[in-house]
Design an enzyme around this catalytic site. Structure first.
Site, PDB file in Angstrom:
ATOM      1  CE  LYS A  76      -1.440   5.046   1.571  1.00  0.00           C
ATOM      2  NZ  LYS A  76      -0.862   4.607   3.086  1.00  0.00           N
ATOM      3  CB  SER A 155       3.070   5.452   3.608  1.00  0.00           C
ATOM      4  OG  SER A 155       1.843   4.951   3.847  1.00  0.00           O
ATOM      5  CB  SER A 179       0.731   6.296   6.729  1.00  0.00           C
ATOM      6  OG  SER A 179       2.626   6.330   6.504  1.00  0.00           O
TER       7      SER A 179
END
Lengths: 485, 95, 483
Positions: A76, A155, A179
């Site tokens: 990420k 997210s 997330s």
């Protein structure tokens, strides 16, 4: 090859059926070919990945191997990667190339894994749809067949979409209010948010320090266990990291579930949940009963306050955490600032997106004179009530199960106009972050052709038990193996 | 709970984020909605409850006083917007 | 109208740790800009603080030295504001639960009274970097080497009533932290910085007036001047019927002027909240006891010992015991010099005057305590006169030679103390000054007589080429001139 799990690829590398360079090239080709549809990557590091793969093959030849040697994966874009641009989905860090590694990044490097690039995310991890990224929205691989572009959740939507689309077998992620779990659910993959303090936050760009936790995303629970083996552990650079033994999470995957006590929090089976979603979750729970688990209803009476408490605490912490983005030492700086105030206010107005600014302002307001007690202090007290609910529940049961989200993946743009509607996406996940306990989302069926996630919540440091429960479920179901068309 | 334009402008200055009139109007609505959501907190009885700053009941570990860092100025300043003679430059600060 | 002056102090004390409070960067002074600012100090994204144990040990030692309670569970807060020398956009500090709780310091005043100044608390925090305003094409340059240096901020109650007390407190605190070895005490490098809160109230009133804060005074002299200046400024305003504005002021010592700071700034709202990157710091009994065991002798105890061991009076002992380096210098000198009182006089006289004139601290002194002690030995045993001693001191100071006896020999400063030789000289000089002899003998006032003796000393010193022992000359003169 792209349908194989980390565990399977690891065995193939070990047997010499494939080299890391070949594997890496295959996945890189796949990203090049497919990711136009999803936009799940912000940065693809082809050259670096091939060099790392070559080094991994050499390591293997030299006999230095770990289960991760030569395995392609992605980070990420919130984890700092030495020499590789780290944007956090923001214009503010569009050209930020950190000269240091996050501890998580360093751990995967150490293990010999091959990072293919950095995945898309909501800006500064603030969002539940990966639509607030400065680098464009990520599209969920599911639902495209029906001609509609749906959100992958957020997210960590880039990581979830990339794993679901078989662009990488695994990706790191972070979870502040859901997330990891919400995008895992919406993309039909398996994700784990560990206990707060289990994975180092050093070099993981902060959103809300007391809630943020790095975690794992892959298709199988076993791969999540392999990831956690690399990520978990004490880090002297993170004061909130815990000096506590890390078990081998793969060892307990096959323990039988007979006698496992499952609690179903009644507040998480409320009318917010569509009947079709509820049906899928109840079906999954029945599978557990078949595996020998017992089920009872429990109550988390303060769970309804979790969103309210979270939207004070997280923005308050974020408002301070994001003050460092001031255009002085790194990152975006506005053109020709006429004075210091202009430098600050224009850099931050231009460098941050709408949702980030909204949260900074809410957090600033909640901490400001006259409101601190009513908002921040009150939220911290409610936080303790919420934690106590979980402590009480775990005196009765071993794990809690619930839906991960109230509904499956929604259409892009559907919830961007009203921030509060978006916030309600995390209604079942957010309390877990406030308490700091671990939880997973495991694929558990489909509604209208879209994946449904089962959330499994455990007591502090019970990651091994969660992974065991998820793995056993995946031995008798194949939801996690379904591939989007 | 409503939040006034004046409050938004004040908070924006504290947070060092420039907002124009149009944005203030949008924020008035959005922040108002968020604060409405947050106002549910008022319903909770928290009289005897200790605030919880942190999920874990752990205490701070302290570090030995040993130098572990080396000079990496060049690497750090390579990514800085504006430097000269090893200093970060900002518009003139008047005290 | 008569006014009472109310003074409180806030003192920033830089702790002499090797590394910063939240990172492993060196705190050494004087490095090239930003070479001691690492990822944590620069607030690079994702970096996190880890506190330095030594900073806590030093803070606890300080707390014990000022009779304070130690907070067993202290917490760090974030104080939010934007400034280029504050990389994170907040200062990590302590508000609700500072490491050092209420304590006190007793001051010995010049009038012999003891004054107790209460300490409200002392907290640990990080220092900011430095902004350099020299011209970079109209820009300011920021050096973050100092950012993250540990500080304790000591906050007193408003217990002081004049500049003398405030300066006495500041000096006492300086003596305490340097004796503890927790601060190098070098004020020119900013190791101790004083903020002075001042307000006036009508004499005898119980209601405090509006106060101002004068910031960043870095010498005792500036502090004294700034207080005098601010008291006068406030008095002028009040006596003209005006009101004092609560504000922060900056004092310019070179011009003896002050001005308001940050007048344009919006009302500060620091939005303090507990730092979520740090956990509560628990200090247990053994940590405190270890700190207590490591406490060196503090100024009060040292003063008592100087009086006892060296027979110094209260005043001398007070002056020599405050600063640990000066105290060490005195003890070195006294152990060589035998006559402690004379050593004390020399340190407070010639030695201090030279340090002041050259703006040097004791640590920079070109002469050692042992050398001064040797010099005092030669004064006490009459080998040299006080005039000769000054010449020896000069030679030591300038580094001409480092051995006292060698200097005395080389410069021919040895006094003639042979009574026979001296008597012959006196006879000769008196014979040449019959009028003065007669005048002396006719004078009935012994005081005036004593004064007149000086008239003979000049010619006697000339006759002895400056080497006659003046004390012996004096005795012989009195005897020869008769009573």
């Amino acid at each position: 090859m792209h349908n194989k799990s980390v565990a399977e690829l690891s065995r193939e590398l070990e047997s010499g059926q494939v080299s890391s360079v070949e594997l890496t090239q295959q996945f890189l080709d796949r990203i090049k070919r497919e990711d136009g549809k999803y936009n799940s990557f912000i940065t693809v590091t082809e050259e670096q990945a091939l060099a790392d793969a070559q080094a991994a093959d050499a390591q293997r030849a030299a006999g230095n191997v770990t289960p991760w040697t030569g395995i392609p994966f992605a980070h990420k874009d919130i984890f700092c990667t030495n020499g590789v641009r780290t944007t956090c989905g923001s214009k503010m860090l569009e050209n930020f190339v950190p000269p240091y590694d996050a501890t998580v990044t360093a751990n995967f490097r150490q293990a010999g894994a091959v990072c293919l690039g950095k995945t898309n995310m909501d800006e500064f991890a603030m969002g539940s749809s990966t639509e607030s990224s400065y680098f464009g929205a990520t599209t969920n691989p599911w639902g495209l067949g029906q001609g509609e572009k749906r959100v992958p959740g957020g997210s960590s939507g880039g990581s979830a979409a990339a794993v679901a689309a078989r662009l990488v077998p695994a990706a790191t992620a972070t979870d502040t209010g859901g997330s990891i779990r919400q995008p895992a659910a919406l993309c039909g993959v398996t994700g784990l948010k560990p206990t707060y303090g289990r994975v180092s936050r050093y070099g993981m760009i902060a959103f809300a320090s007391s809630l943020d936790q790095g975690g794992t995303m892959a298709r199988t629970a076993e791969d999540n266990a392999l990831m956690l083996n690399v990520m978990a552990g004490f880090d002297p650079k993170d004061s909130t990291s815990l000096d506590r033994e890390v078990p081998d999470y793969t060892v307990t995957l096959n323990e039988p579930l007979k006698g496992l006590k499952i609690g179903l929090p009644k507040e998480y089976f409320s009318d917010q949940l569509s009947p079709a979603m509820e049906q899928q979750v109840r079906n999954a729970v029945r599978e557990y009963e078949k595996l020998g688990a017992t089920v009872k209803e429990v109550s988390l009476p303060n769970a309804k306050l979790a969103i309210a408490a979270y939207y004070v605490i997280a923005p308050a912490e974020a408002s301070a955490n994001l003050s460092r983005f001031d255009g002085v030492r790194y990152g975006y700086r506005c053109e020709d600032p006429k004075d210091l105030m202009d430098l600050y206010t224009r850099t931050r107005a231009e460098g941050f997106g709408t949702e980030v600014k909204r949260r900074i302002l809410v957090g600033t307001y909640a901490l400001s004179a006259g409101y601190f007690d009513a908002y921040y202090l009150k939220a911290q007290k409610v936080r303790r009530l919420i934690q106590q609910d979980f402590i009480n529940a775990f005196e009765e049961v071993d794990v809690l199960m619930s839906p991960t989200t109230p509904s499956p993946a929604f259409i892009q743009g559907e919830k961007t106009s009203d921030p509060v509607t978006m916030y309600l996406e995390d209604v079942f996940t957010i309390a877990i972050n406030l308490a700091g306990i671990p939880a997973m989302s495991v694929p558990a069926g489909f509604v209208d052709g879209l994946p449904v996630g089962l959330q499994i919540i455990g007591d502090y440091f019970s990651e091994a038990r969660l992974l065991n429960a998820a793995h056993q479920f995946q031995q008798v179901t194949d939801w996690h193996q379904r591939e989007p068309q | 709970m409503t939040i006034s334009r004046k409050d938004i402008e004040k908070v924006a200055v504290l947070a060092r984020i420039r907002v124009d009139d149009e944005q203030v109007s949008a924020l008035e609505k959005d922040l108002g909605n968020i604060l409405d959501l947050v106002d549910q907190l008022g319903a909770a009885d928290t009289d005897a409850v200790e605030p919880m700053a942190h999920p874990l009941n752990a205490v701070q570990r302290l570090r030995a006083d040993e130098v572990t860092e080396i000079n990496q100025r060049d690497a750090f300043q390579a990514i800085a917007p504006s430097t000269e003679n090893g200093l970060y430059l900002v518009p003139r600060v008047i005290e | 109208m008569q006014w009472d002056i109310v003074i409180g102090l806030e003192i920033h004390v830089q702790l002499a740790t090797r590394t910063k409070i939240f990172s492993g960067s060196s705190t050494a002074y004087g490095a090239e800009p930003n070479t001691q600012a690492n990822a944590v100090d620069l607030a690079m994204p994702g970096t996190l603080p880890v506190p330095n144990e030594q900073a806590f040990r030093y803070a606890v030692m300080f707390g014990l030295a000022v009779n304070a309670e130690i907070e067993r569970r202290s917490v760090f807060e974030r104080k939010n504001y934007f400034y280029p020398d504050l990389p994170k956009g907040y200062q990590t500090t302590q508000l609700e639960r500072p490491i050092v709780g209420p304590g006190y310091v007793d001051l010995d005043l010049a009038n012999g009274e003891t004054k107790r100044v209460r300490i409200h608390h002392a907290h640990l925090e990080e220092d900011a970097g430095k902004s350099l305003h020299e011209d970079f094409h109209g820009m300011t340059g920021v050096d973050l080497n100092r950012a993250g240096t540990p500080l304790i901020e000591v906050v007193t109650e408003p217990d002081m009533t004049n500049a003398e007390e405030a300066v006495a407190f500041a000096k006492k605190l300086h003596g305490i932290v340097t004796s503890l070895g927790i601060c190098d005490g070098d004020m020119s490098q900013g190791s101790m910085r004083f903020d002075v809160n001042i307000s006036l109230k009508p004499k005898g009133s119980d209601t405090l007036g509006t106060r101002t804060e004068t910031k960043n005074l870095n010498s005792f002299r500036f502090m004294e001047q700034a207080i005098a200046h601010e008291v006068e400024r406030q008095m002028d305003i009040l006596e003209d019927g005006g009101t004092i504005v609560q504000e922060t002021r900056l004092y310019n010592g070179d011009r003896d002027e002050s001005r308001s700071m940050r007048t344009k700034e919006e009302a500060n709202d620091y939005r303090y909240f507990p730092c979520p990157d740090l956990l509560p710091v628990e200090i247990d009994d053994s940590f405190i006891e270890q700190a207590r065991d490591s406490l060196p002798e503090l100024p009060d105890a040292r003063k008592a010992r100087f009086m006892e061991q060296y027979g110094l009076n209260d005043y001398d002992a007070g002056l020599l015991s405050g600063d640990s380096k000066l105290a060490g210098f005195f003890e070195d000198a006294a152990s060589h010099g035998k006559d402690a009182k004379l050593v004390a006089n020399w340190i407070q006289g010639e030695f201090s005057a030279r340090l002041n004139a050259e703006e040097k601290s004791v640590a920079d002194s070109p002469i050692t305590g042992a050398q001064l002690g040797d010099l005092v030995v030669r004064i006490a045993d009459n080998t040299i006169s006080s005039a000769g001693a000054k010449k020896v001191f000069e030679a030591l100071w300038s580094g001409e030679k480092d051995n006292v006896d060698a200097i005395i020999d080389a410069k021919g400063l040895k006094q003639v103390s042979d009574t026979g030789a001296l008597e012959a000289m006196v006879d000769e000089v008196l014979a040449g000054m019959p009028d003065q002899v007669a005048q002396y003998q006719q004078e009935s006032d012994p005081k005036k007589q004593k004064k007149m003796l000086g008239g003979f000393m000049g010619p006697l010193m000339k006759a002895s080429k400056g080497q006659g022992n003046p004390k012996l000359f004096n005795e012989i003169l009195v005897k020869k001139l008769g009573g």
